[in-house]
Design a protein around this motif. Structure first.
Motif, PDB file in Angstrom:
ATOM      1  N   ARG A 115       0.812  -1.223   0.000  1.00 57.99           N
ATOM      2  CA  ARG A 115       0.000   0.000   0.000  1.00 57.99           C
ATOM      3  C   ARG A 115       0.848   1.277   0.000  1.00 57.99           C
ATOM      4  O   ARG A 115       0.420   2.323  -0.471  1.00 57.99           O
ATOM      5  CB  ARG A 115      -0.928   0.009   1.206  1.00 57.99           C
ATOM      6  N   THR A 116       2.041   1.186   0.548  1.00 56.32           N
ATOM      7  CA  THR A 116       2.934   2.342   0.597  1.00 56.32           C
ATOM      8  C   THR A 116       4.363   1.856   0.768  1.00 56.32           C
ATOM      9  O   THR A 116       4.599   0.701   1.136  1.00 56.32           O
ATOM     10  CB  THR A 116       2.560   3.282   1.764  1.00 56.32           C
ATOM     11  N   GLY A 117       5.328   2.721   0.484  1.00 52.68           N
ATOM     12  CA  GLY A 117       6.713   2.291   0.624  1.00 52.68           C
ATOM     13  C   GLY A 117       7.711   3.356   0.203  1.00 52.68           C
ATOM     14  O   GLY A 117       7.355   4.506  -0.081  1.00 52.68           O
ATOM     15  N   ILE A 118       8.970   2.944   0.162  1.00 50.68           N
ATOM     16  CA  ILE A 118      10.076   3.822  -0.223  1.00 50.68           C
ATOM     17  C   ILE A 118      10.960   3.043  -1.185  1.00 50.68           C
ATOM     18  O   ILE A 118      11.231   1.857  -0.972  1.00 50.68           O
ATOM     19  CB  ILE A 118      10.901   4.252   1.002  1.00 50.68           C
ATOM     20  N   ALA A 119      11.405   3.690  -2.247  1.00 48.08           N
ATOM     21  CA  ALA A 119      12.266   3.027  -3.216  1.00 48.08           C
ATOM     22  C   ALA A 119      13.342   3.995  -3.690  1.00 48.08           C
ATOM     23  O   ALA A 119      13.146   5.222  -3.682  1.00 48.08           O
ATOM     24  CB  ALA A 119      11.454   2.520  -4.406  1.00 48.08           C
ATOM     25  N   LEU A 120      14.467   3.445  -4.097  1.00 47.69           N
ATOM     26  CA  LEU A 120      15.554   4.275  -4.610  1.00 47.69           C
ATOM     27  C   LEU A 120      16.390   3.458  -5.584  1.00 47.69           C
ATOM     28  O   LEU A 120      16.295   2.226  -5.641  1.00 47.69           O
ATOM     29  CB  LEU A 120      16.429   4.793  -3.470  1.00 47.69           C
ATOM     30  N   ALA A 121      17.197   4.165  -6.360  1.00 46.89           N
ATOM     31  CA  ALA A 121      18.072   3.503  -7.326  1.00 46.89           C
ATOM     32  C   ALA A 121      19.463   4.113  -7.249  1.00 46.89           C
ATOM     33  O   ALA A 121      19.617   5.326  -7.040  1.00 46.89           O
ATOM     34  CB  ALA A 121      17.515   3.644  -8.738  1.00 46.89           C
ATOM     35  N   LEU A 122      20.465   3.276  -7.406  1.00 50.37           N
ATOM     36  CA  LEU A 122      21.856   3.721  -7.505  1.00 50.37           C
ATOM     37  C   LEU A 122      22.298   3.451  -8.937  1.00 50.37           C
ATOM     38  O   LEU A 122      22.306   2.299  -9.372  1.00 50.37           O
ATOM     39  CB  LEU A 122      22.742   2.961  -6.518  1.00 50.37           C
TER      40      LEU A 122
END
Length: 242
Positions: A115-122
């Motif tokens: 339902r919700t979250g945090i994401a990132l990319a290197l």
């Protein structure tokens, strides 16, 4: 998560010896951070049109069977597209999908707890990329300082995890060998990226138009490109120019 647990997580992920060990460490970290699910994706660009993907996660089997990893889903997913294009972490929820016209995707994944979250990319040199995301069914903290701390913890863990992911999942023979371009060839590509003609590149660098053309052609040959625009794109992916 206290600093002692964090330090242990960083050390443990760096020492992971297998896929199962790696999966266990990222799941443990996500759980300690307060998230049910985690996904780590390693991408190595083999050419302008082909990339190798390795994804490690704890996605529920029924969600996977429902087609969560379908190519079309990834192309429409605003979180995936954000990570593909930039390096700034994204904090997402239902509103993120609503704004981009993909609310149907959110509804499908929300049924499984996403339902919700945090994401990132290197985005690393030599066409290598590492994406890390944590997800859950409960709202994220409203206190800005608490949310900032979680994002910072995730970023630091990602830095440690990406080294291990590349070591475990990318055979040495599949890593893209970085071509060796001369400073002049790189300068010519940088100005070409800015839309300059060979004549303009020559004027800027204080060389003849013919010499500028030769530098661009040499860069194209070393990068295995059919034209200067493709050479610029590949140089960008490899981190040779910025």
């Amino acid at each position: 998560m206290n600093s002692g647990v964090l330090s242990h997580s960083y050390l443990s992920i760096m020492e992971a010896k297998s896929i199962e060990d790696f999966r266990g460490q990222i799941v443990h970290f996500a759980n300690e951070l307060g998230f049910q699910y985690v996904s780590a994706m390693t991408v190595v660009d083999q050419s302008l049109t082909r990339s190798d993907f390795v994804t490690i996660d704890n996605m529920p089997l029924d969600y996977r069977q429902a087609g969560a990893s379908a190519v079309d889903t990834h192309r429409r997913d605003p979180v995936m597209q954000h990570c593909k294009r930039g390096a700034v972490p994204i904090v997402w929820d239902q509103e993120t999908y609503l704004r981009t016209g993909a609310i149907d995707l959110w509804e499908e994944q929300a049924a499984f707890g996403y339902r919700t979250g945090i994401a990132l990319a290197l985005h690393l040199p030599e066409g290598r990329h590492f994406m890390l995301g944590v997800d859950r069914d409960q709202r994220l903290p409203k206190e800005p300082s608490e949310l900032t701390r979680i994002v910072a913890d995730l970023q630091l863990f990602a830095v440690h995890a990406q080294d291990t992911a590349l070591r475990l999942f990318v055979p040495a023979e599949k890593l893209v060998e970085t071509p060796s371009l001369t400073p002049r060839e790189l300068e010519a590509l940088r100005w070409t990226m800015e839309g300059k003609t060979a004549w303009e590149v020559g004027s800027i660098l204080g060389i003849s138009e013919r010499t500028a053309v030769l530098h661009i052609q040499n860069a194209m040959r070393k990068l295995g490109s059919v034209n200067k625009h493709q050479a610029v794109l590949k140089a960008l992916r490899l981190g040779l120019i910025h």
